[in-house]
Design an enzyme around this catalytic site. Structure first.
Site, short mmCIF file in Angstrom:
data_model
loop_
_atom_site.label_atom_id
_atom_site.label_comp_id
_atom_site.label_asym_id
_atom_site.label_seq_id
_atom_site.Cartn_x
_atom_site.Cartn_y
_atom_site.Cartn_z
N SER A 134 3.82 14.07 1.65
CA SER A 134 3.47 13.07 0.41
C SER A 134 3.02 12.09 1.48
O SER A 134 3.84 11.26 3.03
CB SER A 134 4.36 12.49 -0.24
N LYS A 190 0.40 11.74 -6.53
CA LYS A 190 2.06 12.55 -6.08
C LYS A 190 2.18 10.67 -6.37
O LYS A 190 3.68 10.16 -6.01
CB LYS A 190 1.72 12.33 -4.40
N LYS A 225 10.24 5.47 1.39
CA LYS A 225 9.07 6.23 1.44
C LYS A 225 8.42 5.93 0.50
O LYS A 225 6.65 5.48 0.94
CB LYS A 225 9.31 6.75 2.75
#
Length: 306
Positions: free
Chosen positions: A96, A170, A238
């Site tokens: 990611s 995502k 994150k």
């Protein structure tokens, strides 16, 4: 037709079960991980490389599953992976990372004569182990078709659009996951403090409009207080940070994502960054000075459990 040779870079919490599924599917593999010992369980069935660049020298397909954008950039660019690629190799970044970085890596691979897909995943370690990941692929459709067999050994693949689109999907996924974990935490704590059995509340809600995989899986984790990481909270933080960065770049304000980001930040400030992201309940408990456990429930809630 010979199976493509795969170089897999990043044999961690998610990478290890993915490697296992690719080996079970019969793909010849070369592995590399910064901590080399994580490759040892596969040493009898796959080659283990000492550097990332040497791992990709004979690879038709290169898969990266690393912790964040800087880690991916360090491996692909600074450690020379893109420079070491064979002509017509395909790089699949399943980490990611920011969409802008995915687009940059796509351009670098194209300049080197290689294909590129950004193909982050959803499903956590459970999905990785059962080869049931949801794979969101950005890049050229023709490149995806060349490696579809590889990706379908890991889960279900959806072509989202051009390079960077997989990462956008995502981010959308992680916004829904993070915000919904926060909602489930608040709902179960509210019910418990009012005197209801949170396990019974979860069971009832599962049959209604509020039912979801988050309520099913993470709601049960909260009730059982099982916060060993499937997906660590520091990774969710994150991702929430990347969501907000992307929103700012597009001139958007996302108040729910901002609030969820701040709650995960508080969880990490309490030293619980390695707790599963369902551990957001812990930050809520800390904020309220209560715990959602049988010993700490109001008397009427304890009576419901007996």
């Amino acid at each position: 037709m010979n199976q493509p040779h795969i170089a897999f870079l990043g044999v961690g919490l998610m990478g290890a079960p993915m490697v296992e599924n690719l080996l079970q599917a019969g793909f010849p593999m070369t592995l590399w991980n910064r901590t080399a010992s994580k490759c040892e369980p596969f040493a009898a069935r796959a080659e283990v490389a000492s550097t990332a660049a040497s791992a990709v020298a004979d690879a038709d397909v290169v898969i990266t599953m690393l912790e964040n954008g800087p880690a991916v950039d360090a491996v692909l660019v600074e450690q020379g992976v893109i420079d070491a690629l064979r002509p017509d190799a395909v790089v699949i970044d399943m980490s990611s990372v920011p969409p802008s970085l995915a687009r940059e890596h796509a351009a670098r691979c194209a300049a080197a004569g290689a294909g590129y897909l950004d193909a982050p995943v959803s499903g956590g370690t459970v999905g990785a182990e059962s080869a049931a990941l949801s794979i969101m692929a950005g890049g050229e459709g023709a490149v995806l078709e060349r490696v579809r067999e590889v990706l379908e050994s890991l889960g279900k693949v959806t072509h989202i659009g051009p390079a960077g689109s997989g990462q956008l999907a995502k981010l959308a996924n992680q916004a829904i996951v993070g915000i919904t974990i926060g909602a489930v935490s608040e709902a179960l704590l509210l019910a418990a403090r009012g005197g209801a059995d949170p396990a019974a509340v979860r069971e009832a809600l599962m049959g209604g409009f509020a039912g979801s995989r988050i309520l099913e899986l993470h709601g049960q984790r909260m009730i059982d207080r099982r916060f060993e990481p499937g997906a660590p909270s520091r990774i969710q933080l994150k991702d929430m940070r990347m969501i907000l960065d992307e929103a700012r770049a597009e001139g958007l304000t996302l108040p729910l994502a901002q609030r969820t980001h701040d709650e995960y930040q508080a969880l990490l400030a309490n030293g619980q960054g390695e707790a599963d992201h369902s551990g957001l309940l812990l930050a809520l408990e800390h904020l309220n000075g209560v715990r959602m456990t049988a010993a700490d429930l109001p008397p009427r809630a304890q009576a419901n459990r007996e």
